[in-house]
Design an enzyme around this catalytic site. Sequence first.
Site, PDB file in Angstrom:
ATOM      1  N   ASP A 114     -10.536   3.818  -1.943  1.00  0.00           N
ATOM      2  CA  ASP A 114     -11.235   2.824  -1.122  1.00  0.00           C
ATOM      3  C   ASP A 114     -12.723   2.830  -1.468  1.00  0.00           C
ATOM      4  O   ASP A 114     -13.385   3.857  -1.357  1.00  0.00           O
ATOM      5  CB  ASP A 114     -11.059   3.149   0.360  1.00  0.00           C
ATOM      6  CG  ASP A 114      -9.605   2.993   0.789  1.00  0.00           C
ATOM      7  OD1 ASP A 114      -8.730   2.870  -0.090  1.00  0.00           O
ATOM      8  OD2 ASP A 114      -9.357   3.008   1.999  1.00  0.00           O
ATOM      9  N   GLY A 146      -4.716   3.570  -8.194  1.00  0.00           N
ATOM     10  CA  GLY A 146      -4.849   3.836  -9.627  1.00  0.00           C
ATOM     11  C   GLY A 146      -3.891   4.895 -10.168  1.00  0.00           C
ATOM     12  O   GLY A 146      -3.962   5.262 -11.345  1.00  0.00           O
ATOM     13  N   ASP A 177       0.832  -1.208   0.000  1.00  0.00           N
ATOM     14  CA  ASP A 177       0.000   0.000   0.000  1.00  0.00           C
ATOM     15  C   ASP A 177       0.870   1.264   0.000  1.00  0.00           C
ATOM     16  O   ASP A 177       1.638   1.512   0.938  1.00  0.00           O
ATOM     17  CB  ASP A 177      -0.899  -0.056   1.251  1.00  0.00           C
ATOM     18  CG  ASP A 177      -2.015   0.956   1.210  1.00  0.00           C
ATOM     19  OD1 ASP A 177      -2.040   1.797   0.287  1.00  0.00           O
ATOM     20  OD2 ASP A 177      -2.868   0.916   2.113  1.00  0.00           O
TER      21      ASP A 177
HETATM   22  C1  GAL Z   1      -5.737   2.352   2.408  1.00  0.00           C
HETATM   23  C2  GAL Z   1      -6.055   1.207   1.470  1.00  0.00           C
HETATM   24  C3  GAL Z   1      -7.070   0.315   2.144  1.00  0.00           C
HETATM   25  C4  GAL Z   1      -6.522  -0.176   3.465  1.00  0.00           C
HETATM   26  C5  GAL Z   1      -6.047   0.979   4.328  1.00  0.00           C
HETATM   27  C6  GAL Z   1      -5.299   0.518   5.558  1.00  0.00           C
HETATM   28  O1  GAL Z   1      -4.794   3.150   1.793  1.00  0.00           O
HETATM   29  O2  GAL Z   1      -6.535   1.710   0.262  1.00  0.00           O
HETATM   30  O3  GAL Z   1      -7.415  -0.739   1.303  1.00  0.00           O
HETATM   31  O4  GAL Z   1      -5.470  -1.071   3.205  1.00  0.00           O
HETATM   32  O5  GAL Z   1      -5.206   1.848   3.612  1.00  0.00           O
HETATM   33  O6  GAL Z   1      -4.854   1.583   6.339  1.00  0.00           O
END
Ligand code: GAL
Length: 504
Positions: A314, A293, A250
């Site tokens: 998300d 993306g 991430d």
């Molecule tokens: C976001 C991600 C989510 C989740 C979250 C955890 O950036 O898009 O799917 O993993 O962080 O903090």
Amino acid sequence: MYTLPRTLIRLCLLGAVALAQEPGILTPPPGPKPKINGAKVYGARPGHPFLYTIPATGTRPMTFSTKGLPKGLKLDAPSGRIAGAVARKGDYAVTLRAKNAAGSAERKFKIVIGDTLALTPPMGWSTWYNARVAISDAMVRAQADAMVSSGLVQHGYAYVNIDDGWNIKPGSTDPAIGGPARDEKGDLRPNQNFPDMKGMCDYVHGKGLKIGIYIGPGPLTCAGFEASYGHEEQDARQFAAWGFDFLKYDLCSYQKLIKDPKNPEEHKKPYRLMGEILRKLDRDFVFNLCQYGRGNVWEWGREVGGHFWRTAGDVGGGWNNVARFGYGQAGMEKWAGPGGWNDPDNINIGHIFQRGAGGGKLAPTTLTPNEQYTWMSLWSLMAAPLVFGGDMTKLDDFTLNILTNDEVIDIDQDTLGKQGAPVSKTGDLEVWARDLEGGSKAVGMFNRGEQEAEISARWSDLGLTGSYVVRDVWRQKDLGKFENEFKAKVGRHGVALVRLTRAR
Ligand code: GAL
């Protein structure tokens, strides 16, 4: 979804007119006889640990057998688990068989030992949308238990994925998650909620399932936990030593390190680095790119070693995002295929974490039945990974009906791996189609509007001529032979999902 006259009348009598357009459970329950489900092809790398559980419905006890398993693999007959390691690259044509007191079933299956993983979109579950960072070893084990006891495993769900919150949060005053983020050797330290990472991985594998972990390329994850910047190889080796099978990577705090967002190489760099490291490990890792993306990731996700890549932010649990992320995939179909998939994020239905008073709580989805049918139908037409975001220990019959319709899953897991795309659009009414193995087509007729409407799937838009058998996929029922077009009444935010096969 089309209206059910009998339900309509009954609900009208009860005065629940608003609900009348919403169908109930459409998926027929599995019968007592064995039926083998899930993907028809599976890829693994030579010499690496192999684990595949044959997904099959039907009364237990059931006994499995196989024909043509490559050397190095062994089947556990009572559980249907195939494990071992195959040294030689190659395509192995296997026959899977299942037998119980009610009958037997057989299915062709291809094991491809080579460089490509995720030959069909990965299926599983993730902690994020049901627990946020309130996760623990005990809850992961309980969810793995539930993936088996709920029957999800019988339809091909396999990955139990841990998201953010499993390790140390630098600077936190909470003794359970604070403290030094790495040990004296520089290895990542799990937090106190995860006392035995290897034991937990072994436990999940012991259920015939796979297990995923989460980290990021920056100094910190999105929720402020330690991440891999400067420790990429050490961390990946640690994940492999614990026994993980999957990594979600991430971007988060790495965003600050991207100086020129117009330069695709800057977006690729951290993912290429981790992709190359994972490729050299002695375990197979499915690599999930999560960078929302940026830099048109769908164009290069595969090139940097990704098996699926998030195409947007998300999705959460609300209808607006489901529609925006889902229908927004039109045009990305060119880059999806065996080994690399577009990912519009998890399917968050059933009991999910909802923001609110006191920091939020686990609560049932607020989506209507039509919206949930649309979610699963659209994701399947798009060959999206099917990662359930709800609590598996709280599955109700309706949610299971959405998640476990094998004919819907067959569309998602189709061996050709061709992502669907819109073929016609009239106002709020859209028809999407996907080519399937063997020449049939999956067609989704979507009503994005607020009123019930009639939608027509025209052969001229679908590139078809002649007579086709139309099958209602959600009800698993043939509707008859049609020429030139098929029309269905579809309720607000609903879908008619059909499969067209040339009539003999
Ligand atoms: C976001 C991600 C989510 C989740 C979250 C955890 O950036 O898009 O799917 O993993 O962080 O903090």
